[in-house]
Design a protein around this motif. Structure first.
Motif, PDB file in Angstrom:
ATOM      1  N   THR A  56      -0.615   0.193  -3.975  1.00  0.00           N
ATOM      2  CA  THR A  56       0.344   0.879  -3.114  1.00  0.00           C
ATOM      3  C   THR A  56       0.171   2.381  -3.283  1.00  0.00           C
ATOM      4  O   THR A  56      -0.692   2.837  -4.037  1.00  0.00           O
ATOM      5  N   MET A  60       3.866   4.754   0.795  1.00  0.00           N
ATOM      6  CA  MET A  60       4.305   3.386   1.102  1.00  0.00           C
ATOM      7  C   MET A  60       5.620   3.061   0.404  1.00  0.00           C
ATOM      8  O   MET A  60       6.514   2.443   0.998  1.00  0.00           O
ATOM      9  N   LEU A  61       5.732   3.480  -0.851  1.00  0.00           N
ATOM     10  CA  LEU A  61       6.961   3.213  -1.595  1.00  0.00           C
ATOM     11  C   LEU A  61       8.156   3.903  -0.942  1.00  0.00           C
ATOM     12  O   LEU A  61       9.248   3.335  -0.851  1.00  0.00           O
ATOM     13  N   GLU A  63       8.407   4.783   2.283  1.00  0.00           N
ATOM     14  CA  GLU A  63       8.687   4.088   3.541  1.00  0.00           C
ATOM     15  C   GLU A  63       9.408   2.768   3.291  1.00  0.00           C
ATOM     16  O   GLU A  63      10.324   2.392   4.027  1.00  0.00           O
ATOM     17  N   ARG A  64       8.984   2.067   2.253  1.00  0.00           N
ATOM     18  CA  ARG A  64       9.639   0.788   1.916  1.00  0.00           C
ATOM     19  C   ARG A  64      11.090   1.024   1.522  1.00  0.00           C
ATOM     20  O   ARG A  64      11.981   0.240   1.861  1.00  0.00           O
ATOM     21  N   ARG A  65      11.334   2.126   0.809  1.00  0.00           N
ATOM     22  CA  ARG A  65      12.709   2.451   0.408  1.00  0.00           C
ATOM     23  C   ARG A  65      13.576   2.727   1.633  1.00  0.00           C
ATOM     24  O   ARG A  65      14.727   2.300   1.704  1.00  0.00           O
ATOM     25  N   ARG A  67      12.863   1.827   4.934  1.00  0.00           N
ATOM     26  CA  ARG A  67      12.854   0.776   5.952  1.00  0.00           C
ATOM     27  C   ARG A  67      13.159  -0.614   5.412  1.00  0.00           C
ATOM     28  O   ARG A  67      13.458  -1.520   6.179  1.00  0.00           O
ATOM     29  N   SER A  69      10.919  -2.565   4.174  1.00  0.00           N
ATOM     30  CA  SER A  69       9.614  -3.207   4.036  1.00  0.00           C
ATOM     31  C   SER A  69       8.576  -2.412   4.824  1.00  0.00           C
ATOM     32  O   SER A  69       8.932  -1.597   5.689  1.00  0.00           O
ATOM     33  N   VAL A  70       7.314  -2.648   4.521  1.00  0.00           N
ATOM     34  CA  VAL A  70       6.213  -2.048   5.269  1.00  0.00           C
ATOM     35  C   VAL A  70       5.188  -3.135   5.571  1.00  0.00           C
ATOM     36  O   VAL A  70       5.175  -4.187   4.937  1.00  0.00           O
ATOM     37  N   GLN A  71       4.351  -2.859   6.566  1.00  0.00           N
ATOM     38  CA  GLN A  71       3.261  -3.778   6.904  1.00  0.00           C
ATOM     39  C   GLN A  71       1.980  -3.234   6.291  1.00  0.00           C
ATOM     40  O   GLN A  71       1.543  -2.129   6.624  1.00  0.00           O
ATOM     41  N   HIS A  72       1.385  -4.020   5.396  1.00  0.00           N
ATOM     42  CA  HIS A  72       0.162  -3.560   4.737  1.00  0.00           C
ATOM     43  C   HIS A  72      -0.524  -4.713   4.031  1.00  0.00           C
ATOM     44  O   HIS A  72       0.133  -5.504   3.353  1.00  0.00           O
ATOM     45  N   GLY A 173       5.849   2.591   9.360  1.00  0.00           N
ATOM     46  CA  GLY A 173       5.844   1.489   8.406  1.00  0.00           C
ATOM     47  C   GLY A 173       4.593   0.632   8.448  1.00  0.00           C
ATOM     48  O   GLY A 173       4.550  -0.434   7.840  1.00  0.00           O
TER      49      GLY A 173
END
Length: 244
Positions: A56, A60-61, A63-65, A67, A69-72, A173
């Motif tokens: 990661t 990304m971290l 964005e995950r915080r 949203r 979740s993220v797409q990856h 995301g």
């Protein structure tokens, strides 16, 4: 004969007790140690990530915080259409195979234009995305400038492109070409057409406000230029370093 009375010694100014300076020295000492430790850790990660895929990034971290979740998901370079790699190089760093981490000519042109966008190479962007954070602070820029040559020294050009394609943000995301190919075109990275690859590359460096699946006229024109650029660097040999 009467002895002369000894004159009193001139009193010297008292020095501040050493104990007063100990907290400052302690703080400086541990700050230096912390900086050295962080640099050693990053250097170690650069070596590890030359073979192991980064799980990661700070972006990304974050964005995950925000949203939830993220797409990856990671995709090997062997499973990505070569035209996709050529498209991002054409879009972001056409002289990627000809520099050692910094495109001096692009930097001079950007400075002459009074801008900084366009001077950042893929190597610099990978260094920032994987090991540092987003933003325009001078601290990050200095660290990026110091770490980029190390990334170029340890990683192959092909590895740099592979990591870039897997960690770059390509939508809100959405990180990496695997998630982007599925989200926008319902396909896999190895099946991307030249047009689709160019449209994905065209959203950089502003992926949150550009939609490759529903491009504006401006984005279509940018994608067309990128497609031409990808064909050009394939023909003149500027893609050889990451296609071998």
């Amino acid at each position: 004969m009467a002895r002369r009375k000894a004159e009193p010694e001139e009193q010297k100014p008292r020095r501040r007790p050493r104990a007063d300076r100990r907290p400052v020295r302690w703080l400086l000492r541990w700050t230096r140690r912390a900086v050295v430790f962080c640099l050693v850790m990053i250097a170690t990660l650069i070596l590890i990530y030359s073979k192991v895929n980064p799980p990661t990034t700070l972006t990304m971290l974050e964005e995950r915080r925000q949203r939830g979740s993220v797409q990856h998901f990671w995709v090997s370079m062997d499973d990505i259409a070569p035209v996709m790699a050529r498209s991002v190089v054409a879009a972001e760093d056409a002289n990627f195979c000809r520099h050692w981490g910094f495109d001096v000519k692009a930097i001079k042109m950007a400075m002459a234009d009074g801008a900084v966008r366009g001077a950042s190479t893929l190597s610099q962007q990978v260094t920032k995305n994987v090991f540092l954070w987003q933003g325009r602070s001078w601290i990050r820029k200095v660290l990026e400038a110091g770490l980029t040559p190390l990334v170029e020294l340890v990683w192959s050009k092909r590895r740099i492109v592979e990591v870039y394609l897997n960690v770059a943000e390509m939508g809100p995301g959405i990180f990496g070409v695997g998630a982007a190919a599925k989200a926008y075109f319902n396909t896999t990275p190895d099946r991307l057409t030249a047009r689709q690859a160019a449209q994905l590359a065209a959203v950089l460096p502003d992926p949150k406000r550009r939609d490759p699946a529903n491009p504006t006229q401006w984005l279509k024109k940018r994608a067309a230029r990128i497609a031409d650029g990808a064909a050009t660097i394939a023909a003149d040999g500027r893609a050889a370093c990451f296609e071998d």
